[in-house]
Design a protein around this motif. Structure first.
Motif, PDB file in Angstrom:
ATOM      1  N   LEU A   1       0.826  -1.216   0.000  1.00  0.00           N
ATOM      2  CA  LEU A   1       0.000   0.000   0.000  1.00  0.00           C
ATOM      3  C   LEU A   1       0.855   1.258   0.000  1.00  0.00           C
ATOM      4  O   LEU A   1       0.507   2.262  -0.637  1.00  0.00           O
TER       5      LEU A   1
ATOM      6  N   VAL B   1       1.973   1.836  -3.499  1.00  0.00           N
ATOM      7  CA  VAL B   1       0.844   2.318  -4.302  1.00  0.00           C
ATOM      8  C   VAL B   1       0.565   3.798  -4.019  1.00  0.00           C
ATOM      9  O   VAL B   1       0.344   4.590  -4.943  1.00  0.00           O
TER      10      VAL B   1
ATOM     11  N   HIS C   1       1.025   6.641  -6.837  1.00  0.00           N
ATOM     12  CA  HIS C   1      -0.151   7.456  -7.163  1.00  0.00           C
ATOM     13  C   HIS C   1       0.169   8.945  -7.052  1.00  0.00           C
ATOM     14  O   HIS C   1      -0.269   9.752  -7.892  1.00  0.00           O
TER      15      HIS C   1
ATOM     16  N   THR D   1      -1.935  -1.952  -7.514  1.00  0.00           N
ATOM     17  CA  THR D   1      -3.233  -2.120  -6.875  1.00  0.00           C
ATOM     18  C   THR D   1      -3.677  -3.579  -6.901  1.00  0.00           C
ATOM     19  O   THR D   1      -4.200  -4.103  -5.913  1.00  0.00           O
ATOM     20  N   THR D   2      -3.453  -4.231  -8.043  1.00  0.00           N
ATOM     21  CA  THR D   2      -3.793  -5.654  -8.150  1.00  0.00           C
ATOM     22  C   THR D   2      -2.986  -6.480  -7.161  1.00  0.00           C
ATOM     23  O   THR D   2      -3.520  -7.380  -6.490  1.00  0.00           O
TER      24      THR D   2
ATOM     25  N   SER E   1      -1.750  -5.466  -4.382  1.00  0.00           N
ATOM     26  CA  SER E   1      -2.239  -5.173  -3.032  1.00  0.00           C
ATOM     27  C   SER E   1      -3.497  -5.971  -2.718  1.00  0.00           C
ATOM     28  O   SER E   1      -3.674  -6.450  -1.595  1.00  0.00           O
TER      29      SER E   1
END
Length: 289
Positions: A36, A39, A43, A164-165, A167
């Motif tokens: 996370l 990510v 982001h 994201t996948t 995670s």
């Protein structure tokens, strides 16, 4: 005696077992929290690059000062353009090399770094306007190339989707790990306190009354495991941040950030809920005395 007091007494009696459970849950949550964290920072970089509203106009080495000045004046008069800055080859080399210890970069001549015009676009300018401006600039003989960083945003978007996948997959792994660890711990704890449970059942205690302290213990194990995972990741993050190259931060446009407090709170809450559900489920078939 309240369920909290009974849970505390049971935890103290089996503190080694519960400590091992908390440690195992923490290891699982560290993996999820680390994913996370990646990510979140990717982001931030993607948003910074996509919404930066900037373009680099790389000039031909043969471009004359008059041509460069004409392009700069035209850009300044273009609606939506907020700033234009000329960066010479020497300035570009100085910005890239800076205080770097790389002998390869230091050996490069100034000619290896093309002069450019760094253009800032208003935040409300859309991608169509930026693309049209890029097309017009690319057609000029004094311009070698125009970089709007849209491709980098798309690449970072693909990387973000992959993160994201990953995670989500790790979340499923963590769910399975927490349920397995907490369920096994609660079962062992119940077996060690079997006599106490049998006495309670003999005097009329309901399954719900007997189950409550074990459910609280499971919730505490899950929440503490997630909390300690955040602490471990925080220490690792601080170490990495101290060694993070400031020039890299300038290049990326952002500095590393830790997980938002909402994510931290969500992970601790998730750990507690998973622990409670795992404890509740593990006791359904065992409280049949």
């Amino acid at each position: 005696m309240t369920p909290v007091e009974r849970a505390w007494r049971g935890t103290r009696g089996d503190w080694r077992l519960h400590s091992l459970s908390v440690f195992s849950v923490a290891v699982a949550f560290v993996c999820l929290a680390a994913a996370l964290l990646v990510v979140v920072n990717v982001h931030a970089i993607k948003n910074r690059w996509v919404e930066s509203g900037r373009a680099s106009v790389y000039l031909n080495p043969e471009a004359t000062p008059a041509q460069i000045q004409a392009i700069e004046d035209a850009l300044r008069a273009t609606p939506g353009v907020t700033d234009v800055r000329f960066v010479s080859s020497d300035d570009a080399r100085r910005e890239v090399v800076g205080g770097s210890d790389s002998e390869v970069l230091s050996a490069l001549p100034a000619e290896a770094f093309p002069a450019s015009l760094e253009v800032r676009i208003a935040d409300d300018a859309d991608a169509t306007q930026l693309g049209k401006l890029s097309s017009q600039l690319s057609s000029l003989p004094a311009v070698e190339a125009v970089e709007t960083y849209e491709n980098w945003g798309e690449r970072l978007g693909s990387l973000l989707a992959g993160g994201t996948t990953a995670s989500l997959v790790l979340a499923l792994v963590v769910l399975a790990a927490v349920v397995s660890v907490v369920s096994s711990t609660i079962r062992l704890s119940l077996q060690r306190r079997r006599i106490e449970v049998e006495i309670l059942k003999l005097v009329g205690a309901t399954d719900s009354y007997v189950r409550r302290p074990f459910v609280l213990e499971g919730a505490a194990q899950g929440a503490l495991g997630a909390f300690f995972a955040i602490l471990i990741l925080g220490v690792l993050y601080a170490i990495v941040r101290d060694h993070f190259d400031g020039q890299l931060a300038v290049l990326l446009g952002v500095t590393p950030t830790f997980l938002p407090w909402t994510v931290v709170l969500g992970m601790v809450t998730l750990g507690g809920l998973l622990g409670a559900l795992a404890a509740f489920g593990s006791l359904r078939k065992l409280l049949t005395v």
